[in-house]
Design a protein around this motif. Structure first.
Motif, PDB file in Angstrom:
ATOM      1  N   ARG A 178       3.860  -8.927   5.554  1.00 44.80           N
ATOM      2  CA  ARG A 178       4.945  -9.605   4.839  1.00 44.80           C
ATOM      3  C   ARG A 178       5.253 -10.966   5.496  1.00 44.80           C
ATOM      4  O   ARG A 178       5.432 -11.976   4.814  1.00 44.80           O
ATOM      5  N   HIS A 227      -1.027 -12.395  -4.565  1.00 41.44           N
ATOM      6  CA  HIS A 227      -0.746 -11.246  -5.431  1.00 41.44           C
ATOM      7  C   HIS A 227      -1.855 -10.239  -5.202  1.00 41.44           C
ATOM      8  O   HIS A 227      -3.043 -10.571  -5.264  1.00 41.44           O
ATOM      9  N   LEU A 246       1.127   0.760  -1.784  1.00 43.02           N
ATOM     10  CA  LEU A 246       2.216   0.206  -2.589  1.00 43.02           C
ATOM     11  C   LEU A 246       3.130  -0.686  -1.749  1.00 43.02           C
ATOM     12  O   LEU A 246       3.570  -1.748  -2.202  1.00 43.02           O
ATOM     13  N   ASP A 247       3.419  -0.269  -0.520  1.00 41.06           N
ATOM     14  CA  ASP A 247       4.257  -1.089   0.353  1.00 41.06           C
ATOM     15  C   ASP A 247       3.588  -2.426   0.651  1.00 41.06           C
ATOM     16  O   ASP A 247       4.256  -3.476   0.674  1.00 41.06           O
ATOM     17  N   ALA A 255       1.356  -3.986  -1.232  1.00 44.16           N
ATOM     18  CA  ALA A 255       1.343  -4.800  -2.449  1.00 44.16           C
ATOM     19  C   ALA A 255       2.677  -5.502  -2.648  1.00 44.16           C
ATOM     20  O   ALA A 255       2.721  -6.680  -3.032  1.00 44.16           O
ATOM     21  N   LEU A 256       3.769  -4.811  -2.392  1.00 37.36           N
ATOM     22  CA  LEU A 256       5.093  -5.424  -2.523  1.00 37.36           C
ATOM     23  C   LEU A 256       5.338  -6.457  -1.423  1.00 37.36           C
ATOM     24  O   LEU A 256       5.963  -7.493  -1.661  1.00 37.36           O
ATOM     25  N   ALA A 257       4.840  -6.169  -0.228  1.00 34.39           N
ATOM     26  CA  ALA A 257       5.102  -7.052   0.911  1.00 34.39           C
ATOM     27  C   ALA A 257       4.450  -8.422   0.753  1.00 34.39           C
ATOM     28  O   ALA A 257       5.014  -9.432   1.161  1.00 34.39           O
ATOM     29  N   GLU A 262       3.492  -9.875  -2.149  1.00 27.92           N
ATOM     30  CA  GLU A 262       3.675 -10.490  -3.463  1.00 27.92           C
ATOM     31  C   GLU A 262       4.519 -11.758  -3.344  1.00 27.92           C
ATOM     32  O   GLU A 262       5.699 -11.720  -3.028  1.00 27.92           O
ATOM     33  N   THR A 263       3.893 -12.908  -3.598  1.00 30.13           N
ATOM     34  CA  THR A 263       4.623 -14.186  -3.590  1.00 30.13           C
ATOM     35  C   THR A 263       4.376 -14.992  -4.849  1.00 30.13           C
ATOM     36  O   THR A 263       4.681 -16.184  -4.893  1.00 30.13           O
TER      37      THR A 263
END
Length: 285
Positions: free
Chosen positions: A98, A112, A219-220, A222-224, A226-227
């Motif tokens: 992240r 992404h 999943l964590d 992918a969210l971390a 994502e910009t």
């Protein structure tokens, strides 16, 4: 009764598991001795279906154990590329990812993480210049890490299917005990079948836990990271940045509302009608 599978996995936990509030120790020390299947030995009953079943139980237990030892390998490479120790937890790897994604965003690189139809880190370079080799290495490690975690999740899903099938076989064999064995032999096999059921229950629990952990990491992550580079093509955010209200590209007129017939109205002044003929007579032969 001591549960053999957990004793095999938890070498550091000792042999202090309890069931029903009674600690299990060696024979003559206040409790019955563990069954053969709990000690990791396949009982030999003289009946092929039973012997094969016990061997299959130990096999799935061992495979689950070995796979559990390597689940962290999916994130080790990514952690290393981020400067973390190989012993770093999945959560630590996600947080470091992240932070790196935030740094790249400040440098004009948006990210992404696509999971379907194939794993791919989509990047969009918003500023002039090339992506540094070090950053490329991190993004490549992200892709490899996610692919590894997804493979692990699938592997434990396969183990779960095999374990469920073995539990069904165990129930069938238990129903056939009275015709296959008699006397003390039947009691011994019954005890081993009951112990096998506990082993399978713990194997199934481990399968679910490991599969869930692998999926959570994916999943964590992918969210971390994502910009905003979700278009799937380099520079995609720049292209989307030129859109006007309603998502239409700037400068393009809106289409006519659905359900209105006829051609669109002409723009500009109406054409001048031709002059009438002299004589003031509206009749045209």
């Amino acid at each position: 009764m001591m549960r053999g599978a957990r004793r095999a996995w938890g070498a550091g936990l000792g042999a202090l598991l309890m069931v029903g509030g009674m600690a299990v120790g060696p024979a003559g020390c206040g409790g019955a001795a563990p069954s053969q299947i709990e000690r990791g030995t396949a009982p030999s009953t003289g009946q092929a279906p039973y012997d094969a079943f016990f061997q299959e139980v130990l096999a799935i237990q061992e495979e689950t154990l070995e796979a559990g030892k390597t689940t962290s390998g999916a994130q080790v490479g990514l952690g290393r590329s981020l400067g973390l120790a190989e012993t770093a937890s999945g959560d630590a790897v996600v947080e470091a990812s992240r932070a790196r994604a935030a740094t790249l965003r400040e440098e004009g690189v948006l990210l992404h993480l696509e999971l379907t139809p194939e794993v791919k880190v989509v990047r969009s370079v918003e500023k002039k210049g090339k992506l540094a080799d070090e950053a490329k290495g991190v993004l490549d490690a992200m892709e490899a890490s996610v692919k590894g975690a997804m493979a692990i999740s699938k592997q434990f899903g396969d183990y779960a299917g095999r374990t469920a099938a073995l539990e069904k076989k165990r129930a069938t064999l238990e129903q056939e005990l009275s015709t296959a064995f008699s006397g003390d032999k039947r009691r011994d096999v019954q005890r081993e079948l009951e112990a096998a059921g506990k082993v399978l229950a713990e194997v199934q629990e481990e399968n679910g836990l490991q599969a869930a952990m692998a999926s959570k990491f994916v999943l964590d992550l992918a969210l971390a990271v994502e910009t905003g580079a979700g278009s799937g093509a380099p520079g995609g955010d720049k292209k989307r940045g030129g859109a006007g209200a309603g998502g239409r590209p700037a400068g393009r007129p809106a289409g006519r509302p659905a359900g209105t017939g006829g051609p669109p109205p002409a723009s500009g002044p109406a054409p001048t009608p031709p002059p009438k003929p002299a004589g003031g007579d509206d009749f045209e032969p």
